[in-house]
Design a protein around this motif. Structure first.
Motif, PDB file in Angstrom:
ATOM      1  N   LYS A  38      -9.656   0.479  -5.763  1.00 51.22           N
ATOM      2  CA  LYS A  38      -8.510   1.280  -6.183  1.00 51.22           C
ATOM      3  C   LYS A  38      -8.134   2.262  -5.087  1.00 51.22           C
ATOM      4  CE  LYS A  38      -6.803   4.018 -10.089  1.00 51.22           C
ATOM      5  NZ  LYS A  38      -5.621   3.171 -10.281  1.00 51.22           N
ATOM      6  N   SER A  39      -6.876   2.254  -4.713  1.00 50.73           N
ATOM      7  CA  SER A  39      -6.402   3.095  -3.615  1.00 50.73           C
ATOM      8  C   SER A  39      -6.112   4.512  -4.096  1.00 50.73           C
ATOM      9  CB  SER A  39      -5.130   2.487  -3.014  1.00 50.73           C
ATOM     10  OG  SER A  39      -4.557   3.354  -2.057  1.00 50.73           O
ATOM     11  N   ASP A  40      -6.354   5.472  -3.214  1.00 47.31           N
ATOM     12  CA  ASP A  40      -6.005   6.862  -3.533  1.00 47.31           C
ATOM     13  C   ASP A  40      -4.794   7.322  -2.711  1.00 47.31           C
ATOM     14  OD1 ASP A  40      -7.145   6.958  -1.050  1.00 47.31           O
ATOM     15  OD2 ASP A  40      -8.694   8.426  -1.541  1.00 47.31           O
ATOM     16  N   GLU A  41      -4.080   6.352  -2.118  1.00 54.14           N
ATOM     17  CA  GLU A  41      -2.897   6.697  -1.336  1.00 54.14           C
ATOM     18  C   GLU A  41      -1.795   7.253  -2.232  1.00 54.14           C
ATOM     19  OE1 GLU A  41      -2.189   3.957   2.418  1.00 54.14           O
ATOM     20  OE2 GLU A  41      -2.373   2.748   0.613  1.00 54.14           O
ATOM     21  N   THR A  42      -1.147   8.303  -1.777  1.00 55.89           N
ATOM     22  CA  THR A  42      -0.019   8.861  -2.526  1.00 55.89           C
ATOM     23  C   THR A  42       1.317   8.336  -2.013  1.00 55.89           C
ATOM     24  OG1 THR A  42       0.013  10.799  -1.059  1.00 55.89           O
ATOM     25  CG2 THR A  42      -1.286  10.974  -3.091  1.00 55.89           C
ATOM     26  N   ARG A  43       1.326   7.784  -0.794  1.00 55.52           N
ATOM     27  CA  ARG A  43       2.539   7.210  -0.208  1.00 55.52           C
ATOM     28  C   ARG A  43       2.208   5.862   0.404  1.00 55.52           C
ATOM     29  NH1 ARG A  43       7.393  10.192  -1.308  1.00 55.52           N
ATOM     30  NH2 ARG A  43       6.567  12.165  -2.082  1.00 55.52           N
ATOM     31  N   LYS A  44       3.057   4.876   0.148  1.00 55.78           N
ATOM     32  CA  LYS A  44       2.886   3.557   0.727  1.00 55.78           C
ATOM     33  C   LYS A  44       4.193   3.100   1.357  1.00 55.78           C
ATOM     34  CE  LYS A  44      -0.741   1.779  -2.340  1.00 55.78           C
ATOM     35  NZ  LYS A  44      -1.106   0.685  -3.285  1.00 55.78           N
ATOM     36  N   VAL A  45       4.076   2.412   2.476  1.00 51.77           N
ATOM     37  CA  VAL A  45       5.250   1.843   3.142  1.00 51.77           C
ATOM     38  C   VAL A  45       5.731   0.633   2.353  1.00 51.77           C
ATOM     39  CG1 VAL A  45       6.069   0.702   5.233  1.00 51.77           C
ATOM     40  CG2 VAL A  45       4.504   2.656   5.402  1.00 51.77           C
ATOM     41  N   GLY A  46       7.042   0.497   2.244  1.00 51.84           N
ATOM     42  CA  GLY A  46       7.623  -0.651   1.539  1.00 51.84           C
ATOM     43  C   GLY A  46       8.206  -0.250   0.205  1.00 51.84           C
ATOM     44  N   GLU A  47       9.342   0.428   0.231  1.00 53.71           N
ATOM     45  CA  GLU A  47       9.922   0.970  -0.993  1.00 53.71           C
ATOM     46  C   GLU A  47      11.251   0.310  -1.363  1.00 53.71           C
ATOM     47  OE1 GLU A  47      11.539   2.043   2.338  1.00 53.71           O
ATOM     48  OE2 GLU A  47       9.532   2.833   1.949  1.00 53.71           O
ATOM     49  N   SER A  48      11.593  -0.776  -0.665  1.00 54.01           N
ATOM     50  CA  SER A  48      12.855  -1.467  -0.950  1.00 54.01           C
ATOM     51  C   SER A  48      12.600  -2.670  -1.854  1.00 54.01           C
ATOM     52  CB  SER A  48      13.515  -1.936   0.355  1.00 54.01           C
ATOM     53  OG  SER A  48      13.896  -0.830   1.139  1.00 54.01           O
ATOM     54  N   LEU A  49      13.259  -2.677  -2.999  1.00 57.60           N
ATOM     55  CA  LEU A  49      13.136  -3.786  -3.951  1.00 57.60           C
ATOM     56  C   LEU A  49      14.485  -4.495  -4.021  1.00 57.60           C
ATOM     57  CD1 LEU A  49      11.192  -5.070  -6.065  1.00 57.60           C
ATOM     58  CD2 LEU A  49      12.331  -3.643  -7.785  1.00 57.60           C
ATOM     59  N   PRO A  50      14.625  -5.666  -3.378  1.00 59.76           N
ATOM     60  CA  PRO A  50      15.915  -6.379  -3.394  1.00 59.76           C
ATOM     61  C   PRO A  50      16.319  -6.773  -4.812  1.00 59.76           C
ATOM     62  CG  PRO A  50      14.426  -7.294  -1.729  1.00 59.76           C
ATOM     63  CD  PRO A  50      13.616  -6.368  -2.575  1.00 59.76           C
TER      64      PRO A  50
END
Length: 370
Positions: A38-50
């Motif tokens: 389980k990731s504890d990242e608060t921001r991830k790259v890839g926010e575009s949903l076509p």
């Protein structure tokens, strides 16, 4: 004492590709589990949903974003704006696309919603990593897991494993399937607090002499700013945020000045294209970035993650029901991934060649295609 569990399929990775595969398998009555720390990242790259992704979400029993995400975790993308090949901004309204302009999403919330969807369907999710795969059994794989929070190892047996571990492609490597990077490109990305006066909901890209910029306003009134360039350029900008923001402001993508004091988080990541190579083996299928890593210019990361996850699940279902056709079914999946890669390369070639102002600059020289 070592515990053993048996499944038809193990999915390594709980991102959109892994969860899509697991959900599609569960819908077909396949006994499947997910393994992912389980990731504890608060921001991830890839926010575009076509917009076209909605059809794939429907296939997984997700009928709309309203029931899948909280209202504050997605917002419609109203237009795409590009300054590419010249200084003029070209706008393409989302209304011109029959499937809509898509959405900007909170990527962390999106991934967590998928993880919850899988859990709600009764899919066991092990908070662990794949430590070792034993290939000794002719009919089954034995996967040893290293737990995140303690050292207990669980051995899980399955006939199939899906690699959804992203660009690191850790499972396919254990099968001896290498990856081949086509180009050297990285991205320096900052998320900033955008002022309330920022109401530009377009996706913006702009080419400059040593790379290209991307920015979009996210649902929580933060803004993602990303620069794609050669690794040495990105390394310097990532280490010197003042230079990053000065360079961004010089490119004039926004009507206001951004600076490091607005920064919420920053990352430097690999953004090179990696061709698919061999994405299947006996007992293995690769999906998402573990199968094919796109240039971010395509904005197809989430769409391909969902698409490949579903196609891999459908392929395994066919293999289970028609064991004698397994070789043909796996070859067909391989062909699907290769066709996606070929079409993406055509589009990528077209867009990079359409920027002719900087053909002698090192970055744009590296974009040349044979």
């Amino acid at each position: 004492m070592t515990q053993k569990n048996e499944y038809d399929v193990i999915v390594a990775g709980a991102g959109p590709a892994g969860c899509a595969a697991a959900i599609a398998l569960k819908q077909s009555g396949i006994n499947v589990c997910i393994i992912d720390r389980k990731s504890d990242e608060t921001r991830k790259v890839g926010e575009s949903l076509p917009g076209a992704s909605i059809r794939l979400l429907n296939r997984l029993g997700i009928h709309n974003l309203e029931t899948f995400l909280n209202a504050g975790d997605y917002k419609k993308c109203l237009a795409n704006a590009s300054s590419w090949g010249n200084e003029e901004w070209i706008y393409q309204s989302g209304m011109a696309n029959p499937e809509g302009g898509g959405f900007h999403i909170n990527r962390t919330a999106f991934d967590e919603a998928f993880r919850k969807k899988a859990g709600d369907l009764g899919i066991q999710i092990y908070n662990a990593l794949v430590d070792h795969i034993d290939f000794a059994d002719d009919s089954d794989l034995t996967i040893e897991l290293k737990q995140q929070e303690h050292t207990e190892i669980k051995a899980i047996k399955a006939k199939w494993i899906i690699d959804a571990t992203g660009r690191k492609a850790s499972i396919r490597r254990k099968f001896g399937l290498e990856r081949h990077k086509i180009d050297e490109q990285m991205a320096a990305t900052n998320w900033i607090k955008a002022p309330q006066t920022d109401i530009d909901h377009a996706t913006r890209i702009k080419s400059v002499a040593d790379g290209w910029w991307y920015t979009s306003l996210l649902p929580d009134q933060s803004r993602v700013i990303s620069f794609q360039s050669l690794p040495e350029t990105i390394a310097k900008l990532h280490k010197n945020p003042e230079d990053f923001f000065a360079k961004f402001n010089e490119a004039c993508l926004l009507p206001y000045t951004a600076n490091k004091n607005l920064s919420i988080q920053s990352k430097a990541i690999d953004a090179g294209t990696i061709n698919p190579g061999i994405v299947t083996a006996k007992g293995l299928l690769c999906v998402g970035d573990a199968a094919l890593s796109f240039d971010p210019l395509s904005s197809q990361g989430i769409f391909f993650a969902l698409y490949s996850g579903i196609k891999a699940a459908e392929s395994i279902v066919k293999c289970i029901s028609s064991d004698d056709l397994q070789e043909e079914i796996l070859a067909n999946y391989q062909s699907i991934i290769e066709r996606v890669f070929i079409e993406n390369q055509k589009s990528r070639k077209y867009f990079y060649k359409s920027e002719s102002r900087y053909f002698n600059e090192p970055y744009w020289k590296s974009r040349k295609f044979s």
